[in-house]
Design a protein around this motif. Structure first.
Motif, mmCIF file in Angstrom:
data_model
loop_
_atom_site.group_PDB
_atom_site.id
_atom_site.type_symbol
_atom_site.label_atom_id
_atom_site.label_comp_id
_atom_site.label_asym_id
_atom_site.label_seq_id
_atom_site.Cartn_x
_atom_site.Cartn_y
_atom_site.Cartn_z
ATOM 1 N N UNK A 199 0.831 -1.201 0.000
ATOM 2 C CA UNK A 199 0.000 0.000 0.000
ATOM 3 C C UNK A 199 0.870 1.257 0.000
ATOM 4 N N UNK A 200 1.994 1.219 0.692
ATOM 5 C CA UNK A 200 2.936 2.343 0.651
ATOM 6 C C UNK A 200 3.390 2.589 -0.786
ATOM 7 N N UNK A 201 3.711 1.507 -1.498
ATOM 8 C CA UNK A 201 4.157 1.656 -2.882
ATOM 9 C C UNK A 201 3.047 2.218 -3.769
ATOM 10 N N UNK A 202 1.825 1.791 -3.511
ATOM 11 C CA UNK A 202 0.700 2.330 -4.284
ATOM 12 C C UNK A 202 0.508 3.811 -3.982
ATOM 13 N N UNK A 203 0.676 4.201 -2.732
ATOM 14 C CA UNK A 203 0.581 5.611 -2.373
ATOM 15 C C UNK A 203 1.677 6.422 -3.053
ATOM 16 N N UNK A 204 2.883 5.884 -3.029
ATOM 17 C CA UNK A 204 4.000 6.620 -3.614
ATOM 18 C C UNK A 204 3.783 6.847 -5.105
ATOM 19 N N UNK A 205 3.137 5.906 -5.760
ATOM 20 C CA UNK A 205 2.896 6.039 -7.201
ATOM 21 C C UNK A 205 1.948 7.194 -7.524
ATOM 22 N N UNK A 206 1.160 7.631 -6.553
ATOM 23 C CA UNK A 206 0.238 8.742 -6.780
ATOM 24 C C UNK A 206 0.914 10.102 -6.646
ATOM 25 N N UNK A 207 2.126 10.133 -6.108
ATOM 26 C CA UNK A 207 2.746 11.390 -5.713
ATOM 27 C C UNK A 207 3.759 11.877 -6.737
ATOM 28 N N UNK A 208 3.394 11.841 -7.986
ATOM 29 C CA UNK A 208 4.333 12.208 -9.030
ATOM 30 C C UNK A 208 4.396 13.683 -9.332
ATOM 31 N N UNK A 209 3.453 14.459 -8.862
ATOM 32 C CA UNK A 209 3.434 15.882 -9.213
ATOM 33 C C UNK A 209 3.426 16.780 -8.007
ATOM 34 N N UNK A 210 3.171 18.078 -8.268
ATOM 35 C CA UNK A 210 3.069 19.048 -7.186
ATOM 36 C C UNK A 210 1.666 18.988 -6.576
ATOM 37 N N UNK A 211 1.370 19.951 -5.751
ATOM 38 C CA UNK A 211 0.064 19.986 -5.127
ATOM 39 C C UNK A 211 0.086 19.317 -3.778
ATOM 40 N N UNK A 212 -1.088 19.039 -3.266
ATOM 41 C CA UNK A 212 -1.206 18.471 -1.936
ATOM 42 C C UNK A 212 -1.757 17.054 -2.012
ATOM 43 N N UNK A 213 -1.536 16.321 -0.935
ATOM 44 C CA UNK A 213 -2.077 14.973 -0.788
ATOM 45 C C UNK A 213 -2.856 14.925 0.512
ATOM 46 N N UNK A 214 -3.857 14.085 0.542
ATOM 47 C CA UNK A 214 -4.712 13.960 1.717
ATOM 48 C C UNK A 214 -4.613 12.532 2.240
#
Length: 388
Positions: A199-214
């Motif tokens: 799940x950590x790896x899946x989360x990391x895959x979403x964080x490719x750009x700028x902006x915020x994460x929730x």
């Protein structure tokens, strides 16, 4: 005749171990060149060295090893058999005593309602974080996640939320990594959740750009949203070890190193081969580090001089130094063995051209890899016991 390097390679003892056993009068070379000090071993000594290596792996005391080697080639094997049997009985007694102690410890844990046992989770967390910062934090710790199926709690990353900060932590017992990033939106008390590695790896895959994460935790459900994408899954139903105790280290000596130079030194420098300790790895290459008075970090061979070293070093026992530019306040004076692969991964996770290596007060203390500009992000490597 074999040089000490050839004998080490063929026997599995290691150059430093051969030198130790020479000084201890257990297995000396057949001939020492009086001019150069080079050690040479006779062909028949290879079998003795291999026998010695087996006895060492079995943990036999040095005094008994001497007698076994002295009696091995004789016709009367009663002494050797008796020594082997006596050592086996010692090991069996030790195992029995260890089982008794472990049984007592398990009972104590049961009485305390062992926190490692799965239990319902009801905590709620809602965080807003800069996506690049969260990505960098996960990159800094992901390499240290455990893979031992017997320790499932170490197979994830701890998300530790307190105040306006999120700390992510991972450890596999031999290394530990911590990273900190600012967070907003959590107004409650300290909350901890262990997110499984997939799940950590899946989360990391979403964080490719700028902006915020929730980031959100609802009961046993963990969710990360970035833009219009989402990764969600169950948290691990275990409590993570108290990592804050693990990072309380005695004061050490900090050395600033150029990472490209140190990486090249590690990749091209000498290594030792250690027995496997971590599941999934057949062997471990051990790099030996030391520093000199000018603050230079050396990746050195088995022949680093010490107070017991001979006046002349063996040809295959010479220091094959690879230097990484560094600054230090004074000399270190001892060698530290570390898993080379682990150290290379820690350097990559450090994500800086210059990092700080912090050597502890003794070679048994963890080696810390720190960023000069970010005290909240660092990793620790447990040292590897060097040969005698």
């Amino acid at each position: 005749m074999r040089s000490i390097g050839e004998m080490a390679r063929d026997s599995g003892l290691g150059v430093s171990a051969l030198r130790f056993y020479d000084r201890a009068g257990v297995l000396g070379p057949a001939w020492v060149d009086p001019a150069s000090g080079y050690r040479w071993y006779a062909p028949e000594q290879l079998d003795e060295a291999r026998l010695l290596a087996r006895l060492r792996r079995a943990g036999m005391p040095l005094a008994d090893i001497r007698l076994v080697l002295a009696g091995w080639s004789g016709e009367d094997t009663d002494l050797v058999r008796g020594l082997l049997q006596a050592h086996l009985r010692r090991l069996e007694r030790g195992l029995t005593e260890a089982r008794v102690e472990f049984s007592t410890l398990r009972e104590l844990l049961d009485h305390r309602e062992n926190p490692m046992t799965a239990s319902p989770r009801t905590g709620t967390v809602h965080l807003s974080l800069p996506a690049p910062a969260l990505a960098a934090a996960l990159d800094a710790v992901r390499f240290a996640v455990g893979r031992d199926p017997d320790l499932p709690v170490l197979g994830g990353v701890l998300f530790d939320v307190e105040g306006d900060a999120l700390r992510v932590v991972a450890t596999d017992r031999y290394r530990l990594a911590v990273a900190r990033t600012d967070a907003a939106g959590h107004g409650g008390s300290r909350e901890q959740v262990v997110v499984p590695a997939p799940l950590v790896d899946a989360m990391r895959a979403l964080l490719g750009g700028d902006g915020s994460a929730r980031f959100a935790v609802e009961g046993d459900r963990v969710t990360l949203e970035a833009g219009e994408r989402q990764a969600s899954g169950r948290r691990l139903a275990h409590d993570f070890p108290d990592y804050r105790r693990l990072v309380q280290l005695p004061p050490g000596r900090r050395v600033v190193v150029a990472v490209p130079a140190l990486r090249e030194a590690l990749e091209n420098g000498p290594v030792r081969v250690a027995e496997e300790r971590e599941p999934g790895r057949s062997a471990r290459d051990i790099s030996v580090l030391t520093t000199v008075d000018d603050g230079t970090v050396l990746v050195c061979g088995d022949g680093v001089p010490d107070e017991d070293a001979d006046g002349n070093e063996d040809r295959d026992n010479e220091v094959r130094d690879n230097k990484a530019g560094a600054r230090d306040t004074d000399g270190l004076g001892y060698r530290v063995g570390v898993d080379r692969g682990f150290l290379l991964e820690a350097l990559a996770a450090g994500d800086r051209d210059r990092l700080v290596l912090e050597f502890g007060p003794a070679p048994t203390a963890p080696l810390a890899i720190r960023r000069a500009d970010d005290e909240g992000t660092f990793s620790l490597l447990m040292p590897v016991r060097l040969e005698d």
